[in-house]
Design a protein around this motif. Sequence first.
Motif, PDB file in Angstrom:
ATOM      1  N   VAL A  49       0.842  -1.204   0.000  1.00 28.34           N
ATOM      2  CA  VAL A  49       0.000   0.000   0.000  1.00 28.34           C
ATOM      3  C   VAL A  49       0.877   1.253   0.000  1.00 28.34           C
ATOM      4  O   VAL A  49       0.602   2.217  -0.725  1.00 28.34           O
ATOM      5  N   LEU A  50       1.938   1.242   0.814  1.00 23.74           N
ATOM      6  CA  LEU A  50       2.851   2.381   0.828  1.00 23.74           C
ATOM      7  C   LEU A  50       3.454   2.614  -0.558  1.00 23.74           C
ATOM      8  O   LEU A  50       3.480   3.742  -1.046  1.00 23.74           O
ATOM      9  N   GLY A  51       3.925   1.544  -1.207  1.00 29.45           N
ATOM     10  CA  GLY A  51       4.494   1.684  -2.546  1.00 29.45           C
ATOM     11  C   GLY A  51       3.482   2.218  -3.543  1.00 29.45           C
ATOM     12  O   GLY A  51       3.775   3.121  -4.339  1.00 29.45           O
ATOM     13  N   GLY A  52       2.270   1.672  -3.493  1.00 28.87           N
ATOM     14  CA  GLY A  52       1.218   2.137  -4.391  1.00 28.87           C
ATOM     15  C   GLY A  52       0.856   3.595  -4.164  1.00 28.87           C
ATOM     16  O   GLY A  52       0.668   4.357  -5.112  1.00 28.87           O
ATOM     17  N   LEU A  53       0.757   3.990  -2.899  1.00 25.34           N
ATOM     18  CA  LEU A  53       0.426   5.385  -2.594  1.00 25.34           C
ATOM     19  C   LEU A  53       1.520   6.349  -3.036  1.00 25.34           C
ATOM     20  O   LEU A  53       1.227   7.439  -3.539  1.00 25.34           O
ATOM     21  N   LEU A  54       2.770   5.963  -2.834  1.00 24.22           N
ATOM     22  CA  LEU A  54       3.861   6.840  -3.268  1.00 24.22           C
ATOM     23  C   LEU A  54       3.860   7.021  -4.784  1.00 24.22           C
ATOM     24  O   LEU A  54       4.031   8.140  -5.285  1.00 24.22           O
ATOM     25  N   ILE A  55       3.662   5.944  -5.514  1.00 32.93           N
ATOM     26  CA  ILE A  55       3.626   6.046  -6.983  1.00 32.93           C
ATOM     27  C   ILE A  55       2.394   6.837  -7.428  1.00 32.93           C
ATOM     28  O   ILE A  55       2.475   7.695  -8.309  1.00 32.93           O
ATOM     29  N   TYR A  56       1.244   6.567  -6.805  1.00 32.17           N
ATOM     30  CA  TYR A  56       0.027   7.308  -7.137  1.00 32.17           C
ATOM     31  C   TYR A  56       0.212   8.805  -6.874  1.00 32.17           C
ATOM     32  O   TYR A  56      -0.167   9.639  -7.699  1.00 32.17           O
ATOM     33  N   LEU A  57       0.784   9.139  -5.733  1.00 33.31           N
ATOM     34  CA  LEU A  57       1.019  10.544  -5.388  1.00 33.31           C
ATOM     35  C   LEU A  57       1.950  11.208  -6.399  1.00 33.31           C
ATOM     36  O   LEU A  57       1.718  12.348  -6.812  1.00 33.31           O
ATOM     37  N   ALA A  58       2.969  10.489  -6.823  1.00 34.37           N
ATOM     38  CA  ALA A  58       3.922  11.058  -7.787  1.00 34.37           C
ATOM     39  C   ALA A  58       3.283  11.302  -9.151  1.00 34.37           C
ATOM     40  O   ALA A  58       3.625  12.264  -9.839  1.00 34.37           O
ATOM     41  N   LEU A  59       2.346  10.437  -9.539  1.00 37.26           N
ATOM     42  CA  LEU A  59       1.763  10.538 -10.876  1.00 37.26           C
ATOM     43  C   LEU A  59       0.476  11.365 -10.919  1.00 37.26           C
ATOM     44  O   LEU A  59       0.170  11.973 -11.944  1.00 37.26           O
ATOM     45  N   SER A  60      -0.298  11.400  -9.822  1.00 38.57           N
ATOM     46  CA  SER A  60      -1.581  12.104  -9.864  1.00 38.57           C
ATOM     47  C   SER A  60      -1.424  13.607  -9.666  1.00 38.57           C
ATOM     48  O   SER A  60      -2.091  14.387 -10.345  1.00 38.57           O
ATOM     49  N   THR A  61      -0.607  14.004  -8.733  1.00 36.49           N
ATOM     50  CA  THR A  61      -0.365  15.428  -8.501  1.00 36.49           C
ATOM     51  C   THR A  61       1.140  15.644  -8.560  1.00 36.49           C
ATOM     52  O   THR A  61       1.801  15.731  -7.517  1.00 36.49           O
ATOM     53  N   PRO A  69       4.593  16.765  -8.235  1.00 38.00           N
ATOM     54  CA  PRO A  69       5.357  17.885  -7.685  1.00 38.00           C
ATOM     55  C   PRO A  69       6.508  18.208  -8.642  1.00 38.00           C
ATOM     56  O   PRO A  69       6.474  17.810  -9.799  1.00 38.00           O
ATOM     57  N   SER A  70       7.528  18.866  -8.163  1.00 39.13           N
ATOM     58  CA  SER A  70       8.666  19.155  -9.035  1.00 39.13           C
ATOM     59  C   SER A  70       9.282  17.821  -9.487  1.00 39.13           C
ATOM     60  O   SER A  70       9.070  16.775  -8.873  1.00 39.13           O
ATOM     61  N   LEU A  71      10.036  17.865 -10.553  1.00 42.08           N
ATOM     62  CA  LEU A  71      10.597  16.649 -11.142  1.00 42.08           C
ATOM     63  C   LEU A  71      11.444  15.870 -10.135  1.00 42.08           C
ATOM     64  O   LEU A  71      11.368  14.640 -10.079  1.00 42.08           O
ATOM     65  N   GLY A  72      12.225  16.566  -9.322  1.00 39.45           N
ATOM     66  CA  GLY A  72      13.053  15.892  -8.323  1.00 39.45           C
ATOM     67  C   GLY A  72      12.224  15.087  -7.328  1.00 39.45           C
ATOM     68  O   GLY A  72      12.541  13.944  -7.011  1.00 39.45           O
ATOM     69  N   TRP A  73      11.137  15.709  -6.817  1.00 38.95           N
ATOM     70  CA  TRP A  73      10.267  15.015  -5.876  1.00 38.95           C
ATOM     71  C   TRP A  73       9.517  13.873  -6.550  1.00 38.95           C
ATOM     72  O   TRP A  73       9.269  12.829  -5.933  1.00 38.95           O
ATOM     73  N   GLN A  74       9.152  14.052  -7.805  1.00 38.74           N
ATOM     74  CA  GLN A  74       8.436  13.004  -8.526  1.00 38.74           C
ATOM     75  C   GLN A  74       9.331  11.766  -8.675  1.00 38.74           C
ATOM     76  O   GLN A  74       8.890  10.648  -8.439  1.00 38.74           O
ATOM     77  N   VAL A  75      10.586  11.982  -9.052  1.00 40.79           N
ATOM     78  CA  VAL A  75      11.529  10.869  -9.173  1.00 40.79           C
ATOM     79  C   VAL A  75      11.739  10.210  -7.813  1.00 40.79           C
ATOM     80  O   VAL A  75      11.737   8.984  -7.694  1.00 40.79           O
ATOM     81  N   PHE A  76      11.887  11.026  -6.770  1.00 38.19           N
ATOM     82  CA  PHE A  76      12.063  10.517  -5.410  1.00 38.19           C
ATOM     83  C   PHE A  76      10.894   9.614  -5.011  1.00 38.19           C
ATOM     84  O   PHE A  76      11.086   8.508  -4.503  1.00 38.19           O
ATOM     85  N   LEU A  77       9.667  10.087  -5.224  1.00 36.98           N
ATOM     86  CA  LEU A  77       8.485   9.316  -4.844  1.00 36.98           C
ATOM     87  C   LEU A  77       8.361   8.030  -5.643  1.00 36.98           C
ATOM     88  O   LEU A  77       8.007   6.975  -5.102  1.00 36.98           O
ATOM     89  N   ILE A  78       8.667   8.081  -6.934  1.00 38.22           N
ATOM     90  CA  ILE A  78       8.582   6.883  -7.765  1.00 38.22           C
ATOM     91  C   ILE A  78       9.638   5.863  -7.339  1.00 38.22           C
ATOM     92  O   ILE A  78       9.348   4.671  -7.213  1.00 38.22           O
ATOM     93  N   VAL A  79      10.857   6.319  -7.091  1.00 41.86           N
ATOM     94  CA  VAL A  79      11.932   5.397  -6.680  1.00 41.86           C
ATOM     95  C   VAL A  79      11.574   4.722  -5.365  1.00 41.86           C
ATOM     96  O   VAL A  79      11.703   3.499  -5.223  1.00 41.86           O
ATOM     97  N   PHE A  80      11.100   5.495  -4.381  1.00 44.29           N
ATOM     98  CA  PHE A  80      10.757   4.892  -3.092  1.00 44.29           C
ATOM     99  C   PHE A  80       9.489   4.050  -3.176  1.00 44.29           C
ATOM    100  O   PHE A  80       9.346   3.066  -2.447  1.00 44.29           O
TER     101      PHE A  80
END
Length: 156
Positions: free
Chosen positions: A25-37, A39-50
Amino acid sequence: MQDEVLAVVRASAPRRWFGIGVMAVLGGLLIYLALSTPPSLGWQVFLIVFGVAALWLAETTRKATEHEVQLTSKGLRSSSGEEIASVDQIARVERGTFAMKPSNGFLLRLKEPRSRRWQPGLWWAMGRRVGIGGVTPGSQSKVMAQMLEALLAERD
């Protein structure tokens, strides 16, 4: 008689699936958060990687907790056949409150360092330390630790 299993520590089904579910669930939420809203490219990459790392950890935990840790008169082994530690290698067993041990488990101090190994939720090895436990019931770990202490006392 040398390979007779004296004690077993296995992941309990509710703890196993709760741990796997939380990581997934944590992995899914982090990827969902990165793709749905986004943030800056750095944060998006960070969220997708984690997010991917959390999903990988969930799958690794699922595979690892299919096995169990078995105690024989020779030592500890995984049900997959991998030797964790022989009785001759073990210097002492630590079960204290302040021991750096896994949840519901115990710590082994070895005489010689062994290679690093990690089976999430079940056991890990780093240098001269081996931790047994995680998503395992404390009652099984306690019995195994007591039997291992008796084997060490018999050896000495």
